[in-house]
Design a protein around this motif. Structure first.
Motif, PDB file in Angstrom:
ATOM      1  N   UNK A   1       0.803  -1.165   0.114  1.00 45.82           N
ATOM      2  CA  UNK A   1       0.056  -0.004   0.063  1.00 45.82           C
ATOM      3  C   UNK A   1       0.891   1.292  -0.126  1.00 45.82           C
ATOM      4  N   UNK A   2       1.967   1.356   0.868  1.00 50.50           N
ATOM      5  CA  UNK A   2       2.679   2.446   0.907  1.00 50.50           C
ATOM      6  C   UNK A   2       3.505   2.703  -0.432  1.00 50.50           C
ATOM      7  N   UNK A   3       4.033   1.728  -1.158  1.00 56.18           N
ATOM      8  CA  UNK A   3       4.611   1.912  -2.543  1.00 56.18           C
ATOM      9  C   UNK A   3       3.514   2.298  -3.374  1.00 56.18           C
ATOM     10  N   UNK A   4       2.451   1.813  -3.491  1.00 58.00           N
ATOM     11  CA  UNK A   4       1.452   2.634  -4.230  1.00 58.00           C
ATOM     12  C   UNK A   4       1.064   4.154  -4.039  1.00 58.00           C
ATOM     13  N   UNK A   5       1.403   4.553  -2.735  1.00 63.79           N
ATOM     14  CA  UNK A   5       1.349   5.936  -2.430  1.00 63.79           C
ATOM     15  C   UNK A   5       2.801   6.724  -2.732  1.00 63.79           C
ATOM     16  N   UNK A   6       3.918   5.916  -2.893  1.00 62.73           N
ATOM     17  CA  UNK A   6       5.114   6.627  -3.397  1.00 62.73           C
ATOM     18  C   UNK A   6       5.689   7.212  -1.848  1.00 62.73           C
ATOM     19  N   UNK A   7       5.219   6.729  -1.024  1.00 64.58           N
ATOM     20  CA  UNK A   7       6.073   7.228   0.355  1.00 64.58           C
ATOM     21  C   UNK A   7       7.476   6.310   0.289  1.00 64.58           C
ATOM     22  N   UNK A   8       8.636   7.131   0.643  1.00 64.63           N
ATOM     23  CA  UNK A   8       9.811   6.394   0.751  1.00 64.63           C
ATOM     24  C   UNK A   8       9.768   5.819   2.265  1.00 64.63           C
ATOM     25  N   UNK A   9      10.354   4.645   2.074  1.00 69.35           N
ATOM     26  CA  UNK A   9      10.455   3.775   3.555  1.00 69.35           C
ATOM     27  C   UNK A   9      11.955   3.333   3.745  1.00 69.35           C
ATOM     28  N   UNK A  10      12.037   3.382   5.291  1.00 69.88           N
ATOM     29  CA  UNK A  10      13.407   2.689   5.511  1.00 69.88           C
ATOM     30  C   UNK A  10      13.282   1.664   6.811  1.00 69.88           C
ATOM     31  N   UNK A  11      14.175   0.801   6.714  1.00 69.62           N
ATOM     32  CA  UNK A  11      14.298  -0.096   7.859  1.00 69.62           C
ATOM     33  C   UNK A  11      15.299   0.413   8.787  1.00 69.62           C
ATOM     34  N   UNK A  12      15.181   0.700  10.018  1.00 65.96           N
ATOM     35  CA  UNK A  12      15.938   1.150  11.419  1.00 65.96           C
ATOM     36  C   UNK A  12      15.736  -0.224  12.127  1.00 65.96           C
ATOM     37  N   UNK A  13      17.016  -0.842  12.323  1.00 62.05           N
ATOM     38  CA  UNK A  13      17.243  -1.913  13.210  1.00 62.05           C
ATOM     39  C   UNK A  13      18.513  -1.976  13.806  1.00 62.05           C
ATOM     40  N   UNK A  14      18.341  -2.407  15.092  1.00 64.34           N
ATOM     41  CA  UNK A  14      19.518  -2.430  16.108  1.00 64.34           C
ATOM     42  C   UNK A  14      20.548  -3.675  15.627  1.00 64.34           C
ATOM     43  N   UNK A  15      19.924  -4.573  14.732  1.00 61.74           N
ATOM     44  CA  UNK A  15      20.622  -5.837  14.314  1.00 61.74           C
ATOM     45  C   UNK A  15      21.488  -5.584  13.383  1.00 61.74           C
ATOM     46  N   UNK A  16      22.860  -6.005  13.289  1.00 58.59           N
ATOM     47  CA  UNK A  16      23.587  -6.117  12.096  1.00 58.59           C
ATOM     48  C   UNK A  16      23.227  -6.973  11.087  1.00 58.59           C
ATOM     49  N   UNK A  17      22.133  -8.081  11.404  1.00 58.00           N
ATOM     50  CA  UNK A  17      21.779  -8.718  10.373  1.00 58.00           C
ATOM     51  C   UNK A  17      20.553  -8.485   9.580  1.00 58.00           C
ATOM     52  N   UNK A  18      20.147  -7.091   9.567  1.00 54.73           N
ATOM     53  CA  UNK A  18      19.048  -6.721   8.908  1.00 54.73           C
ATOM     54  C   UNK A  18      19.237  -6.871   7.340  1.00 54.73           C
ATOM     55  N   UNK A  19      20.283  -6.472   6.781  1.00 58.90           N
ATOM     56  CA  UNK A  19      20.150  -6.736   5.256  1.00 58.90           C
ATOM     57  C   UNK A  19      20.139  -8.346   4.746  1.00 58.90           C
ATOM     58  N   UNK A  20      20.597  -9.028   5.493  1.00 63.20           N
ATOM     59  CA  UNK A  20      20.736 -10.666   5.256  1.00 63.20           C
ATOM     60  C   UNK A  20      19.141 -11.224   5.501  1.00 63.20           C
ATOM     61  N   UNK A  21      18.549 -10.614   6.339  1.00 60.72           N
ATOM     62  CA  UNK A  21      17.201 -10.725   6.884  1.00 60.72           C
ATOM     63  C   UNK A  21      16.206 -10.454   5.675  1.00 60.72           C
ATOM     64  N   UNK A  22      16.346  -9.123   5.391  1.00 65.38           N
ATOM     65  CA  UNK A  22      15.496  -8.481   4.094  1.00 65.38           C
ATOM     66  C   UNK A  22      15.769  -9.468   2.988  1.00 65.38           C
ATOM     67  N   UNK A  23      17.175  -9.852   2.421  1.00 63.36           N
ATOM     68  CA  UNK A  23      17.195 -10.458   1.314  1.00 63.36           C
ATOM     69  C   UNK A  23      16.726 -11.921   1.499  1.00 63.36           C
ATOM     70  N   UNK A  24      16.822 -12.465   2.459  1.00 65.40           N
ATOM     71  CA  UNK A  24      16.238 -13.924   2.697  1.00 65.40           C
ATOM     72  C   UNK A  24      14.779 -13.742   2.606  1.00 65.40           C
ATOM     73  N   UNK A  25      14.043 -12.897   3.017  1.00 70.25           N
ATOM     74  CA  UNK A  25      12.487 -12.397   2.879  1.00 70.25           C
ATOM     75  C   UNK A  25      12.221 -11.931   1.577  1.00 70.25           C
TER      76      UNK A  25
END
Length: 255
Positions: free
Chosen positions: A132-156
């Protein structure tokens, strides 16, 4: 800035949306919880290094001392709550070394093993909100304490949904204090070209909600995955939902 509608948020009021990852976008908070429990209980039952209270680690300890914080801060805060004193150690301490950073690295190894073995997918309701947010053109960010965030996003399969990721590795490189300090959220808003008073924070952890509140973000949404509605509200959430699907307008059928 809430409004009367079929959903509790009018997304057109905002310029950016900042998501925590584990427990908000993906169910990896459960993997983190298991990894923390296995690591701490093995440590607590394995001897008396550092003294203190050696009673079993519980989910209540996770929510009170660990959830949402940078890994080494979580180790430090839990040990302090039990009166256990260990040397700080070095960032690259091996996982079998009984230092703050050795225990943190032991937990990280356990998390990565589970992620590699089991994989991960986004919560269906969270993916619907991302759509839904992509359809609205809103910019999105992930803010995570984990250093594993990029790997999790890639896996998902969700890496392409976010314009930037401010994770534990970025925070360390840029000298940003972790949650509950607001700095990582503020940095993400800056990267997306906006300011806290125009951005939304979505968080399931008390420390993350406190970070959003401390940064005076326009809207802080708590996602109750176990912390509790009242606890998240007391931490500073303006709104608490059980699932991000609640933030997506219902499909309107054509007459």
């Amino acid at each position: 800035m809430l409004h009367d509608s079929t959903t509790p948020v009018d997304w057109s009021d905002y310029a950016a949306v900042l998501f925590d990852l584990d427990g908000v976008v993906t169910p990896t908070a459960e993997v983190h919880m298991r990894a923390w429990a296995e690591m701490f209980n093995a440590f607590l039952s394995g001897g008396d290094a550092g003294g203190g209270d050696r009673a079993a680690y519980t989910d209540a300890d996770y929510f009170a001392h660990v959830d949402g914080k940078p890994r080494f801060d979580g180790v430090r805060d839990f040990l302090s709550s039990r009166g256990i004193e260990l040397p700080e150690g070095e960032d690259d301490d091996p996982a079998d070394r009984e230092t703050v950073k050795g225990l943190g690295n032991r937990k990280n190894d356990a998390f990565n093993a589970v992620l590699e073995r089991d994989g991960v997918e986004g919560y269906p309701g969270s993916v619907r909100l991302l759509d839904h947010l992509r359809s609205l053109g809103l910019p999105l960010a992930v803010v995570s304490s984990s250093a594993n965030a990029p790997a999790v996003l890639e896996t998902a399969g969700l890496s392409d949904r976010f314009a930037t990721v401010v994770d534990g590795a970025v925070a360390k490189a840029e000298g940003l204090p972790g949650k509950p300090a607001p700095d990582t959220f503020v940095r993400a808003a800056e990267v997306l070209g906006t300011t806290p008073d125009r951005a939304v924070v979505l968080e399931d952890a008390v420390s993350g909600v406190r970070a959003g509140a401390a940064g005076d973000f326009a809207l802080v949404i708590g996602v109750d995955r176990g912390a509790g509605v009242q606890t998240l509200t007391d931490a500073g959430a303006h709104l608490v939902v059980a699932d991000l699907d609640e933030l997506v307008p219902p499909t309107q059928d054509a007459p």
